[in-house]
Motif scaffolding. Structure first.
Motif, PDB file in Angstrom:
ATOM      1  N   VAL A 165       0.829  -1.203   0.000  1.00 56.14           N
ATOM      2  CA  VAL A 165       0.000   0.000   0.000  1.00 56.14           C
ATOM      3  C   VAL A 165       0.865   1.256   0.000  1.00 56.14           C
ATOM      4  CG1 VAL A 165      -1.950  -1.096   1.128  1.00 56.14           C
ATOM      5  CG2 VAL A 165      -0.154  -0.099   2.523  1.00 56.14           C
ATOM      6  N   LEU A 166       2.137   1.100  -0.347  1.00 58.47           N
ATOM      7  CA  LEU A 166       3.032   2.248  -0.363  1.00 58.47           C
ATOM      8  C   LEU A 166       2.595   3.271  -1.397  1.00 58.47           C
ATOM      9  CD1 LEU A 166       5.730   3.677   0.343  1.00 58.47           C
ATOM     10  CD2 LEU A 166       6.774   2.359  -1.485  1.00 58.47           C
ATOM     11  N   CYS A 167       2.501   4.502  -0.967  1.00 58.22           N
ATOM     12  CA  CYS A 167       2.235   5.597  -1.893  1.00 58.22           C
ATOM     13  C   CYS A 167       3.425   6.544  -1.879  1.00 58.22           C
ATOM     14  CB  CYS A 167       0.967   6.347  -1.507  1.00 58.22           C
ATOM     15  SG  CYS A 167      -0.547   5.418  -1.795  1.00 58.22           S
ATOM     16  N   GLY A 168       3.780   7.065  -3.002  1.00 55.71           N
ATOM     17  CA  GLY A 168       4.884   8.002  -3.116  1.00 55.71           C
ATOM     18  C   GLY A 168       5.101   8.354  -4.563  1.00 55.71           C
ATOM     19  N   THR A 169       6.248   8.922  -4.874  1.00 57.94           N
ATOM     20  CA  THR A 169       6.573   9.304  -6.231  1.00 57.94           C
ATOM     21  C   THR A 169       7.327   8.162  -6.897  1.00 57.94           C
ATOM     22  OG1 THR A 169       6.739  11.583  -5.496  1.00 57.94           O
ATOM     23  CG2 THR A 169       7.612  11.079  -7.667  1.00 57.94           C
ATOM     24  N   LEU A 170       6.651   7.429  -7.728  1.00 57.41           N
ATOM     25  CA  LEU A 170       7.234   6.268  -8.384  1.00 57.41           C
ATOM     26  C   LEU A 170       8.063   6.716  -9.583  1.00 57.41           C
ATOM     27  CD1 LEU A 170       7.428   3.160  -8.717  1.00 57.41           C
ATOM     28  CD2 LEU A 170       5.358   3.301 -10.133  1.00 57.41           C
ATOM     29  N   VAL A 171       9.300   6.250  -9.625  1.00 56.14           N
ATOM     30  CA  VAL A 171      10.199   6.530 -10.743  1.00 56.14           C
ATOM     31  C   VAL A 171      10.215   5.292 -11.622  1.00 56.14           C
ATOM     32  CG1 VAL A 171      12.550   7.124 -11.440  1.00 56.14           C
ATOM     33  CG2 VAL A 171      11.582   8.071  -9.319  1.00 56.14           C
ATOM     34  N   LYS A 172       9.554   5.360 -12.768  1.00 52.22           N
ATOM     35  CA  LYS A 172       9.450   4.189 -13.637  1.00 52.22           C
ATOM     36  C   LYS A 172      10.664   4.022 -14.543  1.00 52.22           C
ATOM     37  CE  LYS A 172       4.398   3.949 -13.797  1.00 52.22           C
ATOM     38  NZ  LYS A 172       3.196   3.900 -14.675  1.00 52.22           N
ATOM     39  N   SER A 173      11.286   5.132 -14.906  1.00 56.02           N
ATOM     40  CA  SER A 173      12.439   5.057 -15.798  1.00 56.02           C
ATOM     41  C   SER A 173      13.382   6.210 -15.490  1.00 56.02           C
ATOM     42  CB  SER A 173      12.006   5.110 -17.268  1.00 56.02           C
ATOM     43  OG  SER A 173      11.364   6.350 -17.549  1.00 56.02           O
ATOM     44  N   ILE A 174      14.632   6.029 -15.848  1.00 55.36           N
ATOM     45  CA  ILE A 174      15.636   7.069 -15.662  1.00 55.36           C
ATOM     46  C   ILE A 174      16.476   7.183 -16.926  1.00 55.36           C
ATOM     47  CG2 ILE A 174      15.803   6.922 -13.139  1.00 55.36           C
ATOM     48  CD1 ILE A 174      18.181   5.059 -13.501  1.00 55.36           C
ATOM     49  N   GLY A 188      19.430   7.062 -19.388  1.00 58.32           N
ATOM     50  CA  GLY A 188      20.622   6.218 -19.413  1.00 58.32           C
ATOM     51  C   GLY A 188      20.332   4.758 -19.153  1.00 58.32           C
ATOM     52  N   PHE A 189      19.072   4.443 -18.766  1.00 58.12           N
ATOM     53  CA  PHE A 189      18.702   3.051 -18.528  1.00 58.12           C
ATOM     54  C   PHE A 189      17.759   2.610 -19.638  1.00 58.12           C
ATOM     55  CE2 PHE A 189      16.430  -0.534 -16.754  1.00 58.12           C
ATOM     56  CZ  PHE A 189      17.403  -1.196 -16.016  1.00 58.12           C
ATOM     57  N   ASP A 190      18.042   1.467 -20.227  1.00 61.97           N
ATOM     58  CA  ASP A 190      17.258   0.974 -21.359  1.00 61.97           C
ATOM     59  C   ASP A 190      15.950   0.359 -20.874  1.00 61.97           C
ATOM     60  OD1 ASP A 190      16.467   0.219 -23.872  1.00 61.97           O
ATOM     61  OD2 ASP A 190      17.762  -1.548 -23.974  1.00 61.97           O
ATOM     62  N   GLY A 191      14.836   1.038 -21.131  1.00 60.74           N
ATOM     63  CA  GLY A 191      13.525   0.531 -20.747  1.00 60.74           C
ATOM     64  C   GLY A 191      13.126   0.954 -19.347  1.00 60.74           C
ATOM     65  N   ASP A 192      12.029   0.362 -18.864  1.00 58.77           N
ATOM     66  CA  ASP A 192      11.558   0.658 -17.518  1.00 58.77           C
ATOM     67  C   ASP A 192      12.435  -0.042 -16.482  1.00 58.77           C
ATOM     68  OD1 ASP A 192       9.519   2.179 -18.512  1.00 58.77           O
ATOM     69  OD2 ASP A 192       7.980   0.614 -18.303  1.00 58.77           O
ATOM     70  N   LEU A 193      12.517   0.563 -15.301  1.00 57.55           N
ATOM     71  CA  LEU A 193      13.283  -0.047 -14.220  1.00 57.55           C
ATOM     72  C   LEU A 193      12.636  -1.363 -13.788  1.00 57.55           C
ATOM     73  CD1 LEU A 193      13.991   3.107 -12.004  1.00 57.55           C
ATOM     74  CD2 LEU A 193      15.591   1.944 -13.545  1.00 57.55           C
ATOM     75  N   PRO A 194      13.417  -2.407 -13.582  1.00 55.60           N
ATOM     76  CA  PRO A 194      12.862  -3.707 -13.188  1.00 55.60           C
ATOM     77  C   PRO A 194      12.641  -3.820 -11.681  1.00 55.60           C
ATOM     78  CG  PRO A 194      15.200  -3.936 -13.568  1.00 55.60           C
ATOM     79  CD  PRO A 194      14.861  -2.500 -13.893  1.00 55.60           C
ATOM     80  N   PHE A 195      12.630  -2.717 -10.992  1.00 57.61           N
ATOM     81  CA  PHE A 195      12.373  -2.675  -9.553  1.00 57.61           C
ATOM     82  C   PHE A 195      11.595  -1.396  -9.262  1.00 57.61           C
ATOM     83  CE2 PHE A 195      16.580  -1.038 -10.574  1.00 57.61           C
ATOM     84  CZ  PHE A 195      16.542   0.248 -10.052  1.00 57.61           C
ATOM     85  N   LYS A 196      10.960  -1.340  -8.107  1.00 55.03           N
ATOM     86  CA  LYS A 196      10.146  -0.185  -7.735  1.00 55.03           C
ATOM     87  C   LYS A 196      10.987   0.813  -6.946  1.00 55.03           C
ATOM     88  CE  LYS A 196       5.515  -2.144  -7.899  1.00 55.03           C
ATOM     89  NZ  LYS A 196       5.870  -3.417  -8.571  1.00 55.03           N
ATOM     90  N   LEU A 197      11.233   1.960  -7.563  1.00 58.18           N
ATOM     91  CA  LEU A 197      12.004   3.038  -6.957  1.00 58.18           C
ATOM     92  C   LEU A 197      11.078   4.221  -6.696  1.00 58.18           C
ATOM     93  CD1 LEU A 197      14.567   4.729  -6.222  1.00 58.18           C
ATOM     94  CD2 LEU A 197      14.807   5.180  -8.689  1.00 58.18           C
ATOM     95  N   TYR A 198      11.083   4.697  -5.461  1.00 58.78           N
ATOM     96  CA  TYR A 198      10.337   5.896  -5.087  1.00 58.78           C
ATOM     97  C   TYR A 198      11.328   6.921  -4.558  1.00 58.78           C
ATOM     98  CZ  TYR A 198       6.344   2.668  -5.090  1.00 58.78           C
ATOM     99  OH  TYR A 198       5.397   1.741  -5.439  1.00 58.78           O
ATOM    100  N   PRO A 225      20.790  -1.598  -6.952  1.00 61.01           N
ATOM    101  CA  PRO A 225      20.539  -2.398  -8.154  1.00 61.01           C
ATOM    102  C   PRO A 225      20.968  -1.747  -9.468  1.00 61.01           C
ATOM    103  CG  PRO A 225      18.526  -1.295  -7.502  1.00 61.01           C
ATOM    104  CD  PRO A 225      19.575  -0.880  -6.512  1.00 61.01           C
ATOM    105  N   LEU A 226      21.737  -0.664  -9.405  1.00 64.54           N
ATOM    106  CA  LEU A 226      22.181   0.018 -10.622  1.00 64.54           C
ATOM    107  C   LEU A 226      23.702   0.091 -10.674  1.00 64.54           C
ATOM    108  CD1 LEU A 226      19.701   3.040 -10.836  1.00 64.54           C
ATOM    109  CD2 LEU A 226      19.748   1.030 -12.328  1.00 64.54           C
ATOM    110  N   LYS A 282      15.204  15.592 -13.067  1.00 63.42           N
ATOM    111  CA  LYS A 282      13.760  15.649 -13.283  1.00 63.42           C
ATOM    112  C   LYS A 282      13.129  14.270 -13.093  1.00 63.42           C
ATOM    113  CE  LYS A 282      10.232  17.126 -16.600  1.00 63.42           C
ATOM    114  NZ  LYS A 282       9.988  17.709 -17.952  1.00 63.42           N
ATOM    115  N   ALA A 283      13.791  13.240 -13.606  1.00 66.14           N
ATOM    116  CA  ALA A 283      13.272  11.877 -13.464  1.00 66.14           C
ATOM    117  C   ALA A 283      13.248  11.441 -12.003  1.00 66.14           C
ATOM    118  CB  ALA A 283      14.117  10.907 -14.291  1.00 66.14           C
ATOM    119  N   LEU A 284      14.240  11.905 -11.216  1.00 65.78           N
ATOM    120  CA  LEU A 284      14.319  11.552  -9.805  1.00 65.78           C
ATOM    121  C   LEU A 284      13.450  12.453  -8.932  1.00 65.78           C
ATOM    122  CD1 LEU A 284      18.159  10.861  -9.388  1.00 65.78           C
ATOM    123  CD2 LEU A 284      16.325   9.172  -9.595  1.00 65.78           C
TER     124      LEU A 284
END
Length: 471
Positions: A28-37, A39-49, A98-99, A342-344
């Protein structure tokens, strides 16, 4: 040194982010989800807030990475870097996140990153925070808030943790561990004490603290200084004759030697000359030098911006001449890029020049030792993991082993090797008393801090410890 009460002020100003809230499906975590950054190819394979927590007049920036295992049950680890003033992003990229930067294929411009599978986030949710204020993307709302100290930093991290947990009560039921490395060994130990004292005093909400994890931790300034001489002698960096002469003339105390002790001073100066060209972070690696005498990391970073082609040409082709500083430079390029910030969700204009380690931080070192706090914590029934690289001359394992022995805890599993893939990855010993369990482990071939040199081995060590398996 009086550390004050463990009660943390509760009048932290609540921060309401003017950003859309995104909720994780797995919790139930709510926050600012970072889906991509960038320099990284595609969406992040982990949940970063990412986000900020207001602590007094400071805005503490954090990266929260949800466990890639079982986030509803896996422990929660609070982690920050040492320095003081080193950004936790350095830890995420180079140590336990993980990066990883693809610096071997760097051709200028924005560095690329790729997913690293042996991250501590595979087995625990990790709350990374830039602390103290003035570190990384954490900033203050007024100039008066920037000066910090050991005591202030510990109180600030405690306030951050309590405020974050209040804003995310779904994590209160998870097992909580507190951790840090290098200089954070001082302040993180104090944070553990503050949380223990808050719980004992009935402060709500109660944090489900189960233990702490400290890597290559600075614990006692004098002991650490003395241990460098012991370590250097054991590793054959200084001769028996010079070591014995220094030991006798200095009465085995090498901390804050002055010219008023001429023979001791002369011997320690001779030792300093012998060690001058040794890489203190890892004695096995070359001591990196820059093109200009006295050039530091900040100057080198500016040079990289202006002359990226020179950086590319300077990358060593022969791994034998690898210089770890080449990889550090990419963090400056990446973290100072506008699209990355901006992505972060970094607030525009708050940090004009991100630094991996802010050496201009206004910081007072007002705690010399936390050994007494470790003795106090050893009565509280916690789980502790202390680890050290066995080739680290910055915080040598010889000093770490001495203060642990000085706790006078009974040994329940004597010194033995611990293995990865059937090979010795280091040595470990376990102590236990009245429900308190302290595991000490060396990491073979590692420097300062150990995960940067033996990343996979340190992940496996952490994974075993955090889930109560023998290392």
């Amino acid at each position: 040194m009086a550390f004050g009460s463990g009660n943390t002020p509760m009048n932290w100003v609540c921060l309401h982010l003017l950003l859309p809230l995104v909720c994780s499906v797995s919790s139930v975590l709510c926050g600012t989800l970072v889906k991509s950054i960038p320099g990284f190819d595609g969406d992040l394979p982990f949940k970063l807030y990412t986000g900020y927590v207001s602590v007094g007049g400071s805005e503490m920036f954090y990266y929260f990475i949800e466990s890639e295992g079982n986030p509803k049950e896996d422990p929660l680890l609070l982690w920050y870097s040492g320095g003081p003033g080193c950004s936790v992003l350095s830890g995420i990229i180079y140590e336990n996140g993980p990066l990883v930067f693809n610096y071997t294929g760097y051709e200028g411009g924005l560095p690329s990153t790729y997913y690293y599978p042996y991250s501590w986030t595979k087995t625990a949710s990790v709350l990374f925070v830039d602390a103290p204020v003035g570190t990384g993307f954490s900033y203050a709302t007024s100039a008066d808030e920037y000066p910090s100290s050991d005591l202030k930093a510990a109180a600030q991290v405690t306030g951050f943790l309590r405020k974050w947990m209040e804003e995310h009560p779904e994590f209160l039921k998870l097992q909580l561990f507190i951790g840090g490395d290098s200089y954070a060994g001082l302040t993180a130990t104090m944070v553990v004490k503050y949380v223990v004292d808050d719980n004992d005093a009935g402060v709500l909400p109660r944090l489900n603290l189960k233990g702490y994890v400290l890597g290559c931790p600075l614990t006692d300034q004098a002991l650490n200084a003395n241990s460098k001489y012991v370590f250097s002698h054991r590793m054959g960096l200084i001769s028996d004759e010079l070591y014995q002469a220094a030991k006798e003339s200095c009465n085995s105390s090498f901390y804050e030697v002055t010219t008023s002790e001429p023979e001791c001073y002369e011997n320690t100066q001779l030792i300093a000359k012998q060690l001058k060209d040794i890489n203190k972070l890892c004695i096995l690696e070359p001591k990196c030098t820059w093109a200009s005498p006295g050039q530091d990391e900040e100057t080198a970073r500016r040079f990289l911006y202006e002359n990226p082609g020179e950086f590319i040409r300077s990358l060593p082709k022969d791994p034998e001449y690898y210089c770890r500083n080449f990889g550090y430079m990419l963090a400056y390029v990446w973290a100072n890029d506008g699209s990355v910030q901006k992505a972060l969700n970094v607030r525009e204009g708050t940090v004009l020049d991100w630094k991996r380690c802010n050496k201009s931080l206004s910081y007072t070192k007002n705690v010399d030792s936390v050994i007494d706090i470790h003795k106090y914590l050893s009565t509280k029934g916690l789980q502790a993991l202390i680890f050290a690289g066995d080739h680290d001359l910055t915080v040598p394992n010889t000093g770490t082993e001495k203060w642990i022995r000085d706790l006078d805890l009974p040994v329940v599993n004597d010194w033995r090797p611990w293995l990865v893939d059937g090979q010795i990855a280091g040595y470990t010993v376990k102590y236990s008393s009245n429900g308190h369990r302290l595991t000490y482990a060396t990491v073979k071939g590692a420097g300062h801090s150990a995960p940067e040199y033996k990343r996979r081995e340190c992940y496996l060590m952490f994974d075993r410890f955090i889930h109560y398996y023998p290392i």
